[in-house]
Write an enzyme that holds these catalytic residues in place. Structure first.
Site, short mmCIF file in Angstrom:
data_model
loop_
_atom_site.label_atom_id
_atom_site.label_comp_id
_atom_site.label_asym_id
_atom_site.label_seq_id
_atom_site.Cartn_x
_atom_site.Cartn_y
_atom_site.Cartn_z
N LYS A 2 0.48 -1.28 -0.11
CA LYS A 2 -0.30 0.08 -0.35
C LYS A 2 1.13 1.34 -0.05
CE LYS A 2 -4.05 -1.78 -0.04
NZ LYS A 2 -4.87 -1.81 -1.03
N GLU A 17 1.44 1.70 -3.22
CA GLU A 17 -0.12 2.26 -4.05
C GLU A 17 -0.32 3.45 -3.77
OE1 GLU A 17 -3.57 0.75 -2.61
OE2 GLU A 17 -4.00 0.05 -4.34
N CYS A 21 -5.29 -10.26 3.50
CA CYS A 21 -4.48 -9.23 4.22
C CYS A 21 -4.56 -9.70 5.59
CB CYS A 21 -5.81 -7.84 4.17
SG CYS A 21 -5.40 -7.36 1.89
FE1 SF4 Z 1 -1.29 -5.51 1.06
FE2 SF4 Z 1 -3.93 -7.24 0.81
FE3 SF4 Z 1 -2.36 -7.95 -1.58
FE4 SF4 Z 1 -1.34 -8.03 0.79
S1 SF4 Z 1 -3.31 -8.94 -0.42
S2 SF4 Z 1 -0.35 -7.11 -1.08
S3 SF4 Z 1 -1.76 -7.00 2.75
S4 SF4 Z 1 -3.38 -5.50 -0.32
#
Ligand code: SF4
Length: 403
Positions: A244, A247, A388
């Protein structure tokens, strides 16, 4: 000579290798690397990025000259799974945003606003020794005490993602184009698709992730309501995710030249800031998120684990197709298996769906889709194992205490 040493078999190094701070997400300290290879292994086996082995990923440049690639120029997708397995702390998240946030909090001209995603909230309970309990309301109090002017719940824009993505899915189903639809809220997956499967980019949903939707709402709308310029609002997000950070700095996510999200804290870094502020977390009173973006459904909370986005979208799609009459069974989306595939009936429509976590499993699924072996209309992809909750910014996975 005093000790009778005749030969130095392993002379000590006299120079320190510089830190690699080229990545927005990960910092590498070559001096701590013991060449155990766990980072390479997780990257190859879990994330399927196996093209280069040690070479060109960077690492101990003093030992192997070929390993001189800065992380920012390697095929890294910023997921931070290497951080989770590194036993020496040679790989850590890029925490430079902590100083930026303290500076913004001290700046009287800045309105400093925080959003927090679902996954860090339970993990923060564990970080402060309270076990797997919901500490959301204590976290809100802690963030206010740190100095954030407003604290919002990212679940609000997770709901917006559900609505946008569901409508996009329905529209593609009607037109029969750009199917299967792949979810786009995981930046690690989006970067993987850009690097390894550019032919799939038109299949990715055009929706922003909940983090970036919230940033846009705050900078484009909320700043206006407060009567301040977007540049005078500093937006921070607390995420389980190192990707993130990358991002948030993508050039498309800006308003009037200012980033929609200015800084991203991982769960571990948020805990560090709470401790730096001298807050005794366990004794905090509970408090609520700020209005007006406090209202959210339970559906948005599901985004924290694998299958959650698909479950939310299919429930919403079913509501539309069935005019809110009848129910659909979306049980298949639950559980931690890396690949889940099912056909479900929504009224007269049969939907073939897949949920996958970890990019190795994703690659296998893509191969099946592209070879014609598998016919699906929608795929949820999360780069991290379990979604996540298993993100690279979460605390103490694998008992690794060096993060
Ligand atoms: Fe980020 Fe969730 Fe994707 Fe892992 S799964 S890279 S924590 S958005």
């Amino acid at each position: 000579n005093d000790y009778g040493i005749k030969r130095l078999r392993y002379p000590n190094r006299t120079t320190m290798a510089p830190l690699d701070t080229s990545s927005l997400s990960i910092v590498r300290d070559p001096n701590k690397c013991i060449l155990c290879g766990l980072c390479v292994r997780v990257c190859k086996e879990k994330q399927g990025i196996g093209v280069w082995d040690f070479k060109n990923r960077g690492s101990r440049t003093d030992i192997v000259a070929a390993m001189d690639q800065p992380l920012s120029e390697s095929a890294c997708i910023n997921c931070g799974q290497c951080i989770a397995v590194c036993p020496t702390g040679a790989l850590t998240s890029n925490s430079s945003s902590i100083q930026e946030i303290w500076a913004a909090i001290r700046d009287p001209k800045k309105t400093v606003v925080c959003q927090i995603a679902p996954a860090p909230r339970a993990a923060l309970g564990e970080e402060f020794g309270l076990g797997s309990v919901d500490v959301t309301k204590k976290v809100v109090t802690a963030l206010r005490k740190i100095g954030f002017d407003k604290v919002f719940d990212t679940v609000f824009t997770a709901d917006m993602t559900t609505i946008e993505e569901s409508n996009e899915f329905l529209s593609r189903l009607v037109k029969g184009e750009n199917l299967p639809l792949f979810t786009s809220c995981c930046p690690g997956w989006v970067k993987y698709a850009e690097e390894f499967h550019p032919e799939l980019l038109s299949n990715l949903s055009s929706c922003r992730s909940p983090q970036q939707m919230f940033g846009a709402v705050l900078k484009k709308k909320y700043a206006k309501e407060l009567g301040i310029a977007p540049q005078d609002m500093f937006v921070v997000s607390v995420m389980p995710c190192t990707a993130k950070k990358y991002e948030a700095k993508r050039p498309e996510f800006t308003t009037e030249g200012a980033y929609d999200v200015d800084a991203v804290l991982t769960t571990v870094e948020a805990a560090r800031m709470i401790k730096e502020a001298g807050i005794i977390f366990n004794t905090l009173e509970e408090s609520e998120f700020d209005q007006p973006m406090q209202q959210a459904t339970g559906s948005g909370v599901l985004f924290g684990t694998t299958g959650g986005v698909m479950e939310s979208v299919i429930r919403y799609v079913a509501g539309k197709l069935l005019n809110a009459e009848g129910r659909v069974d979306v049980e298949f989306t639950r559980g931690m298996e890396d690949t889940k595939i099912a056909s479900i009936n929504v009224g007269d429509n049969k939907l073939n769906l897949a949920v996958v976590n970890g990019l190795s499993a994703t690659e296998a699924l893509i191969q099946k889709i592209q070879s014609g072996e598998l016919d699906v209309q929608a795929v949820e992809v999360m780069a991290c194992p379990g979604g996540c909750v298993g993100g690279g910014g979460q605390p103490f996975q694998n008992d690794n205490e060096h993060r």
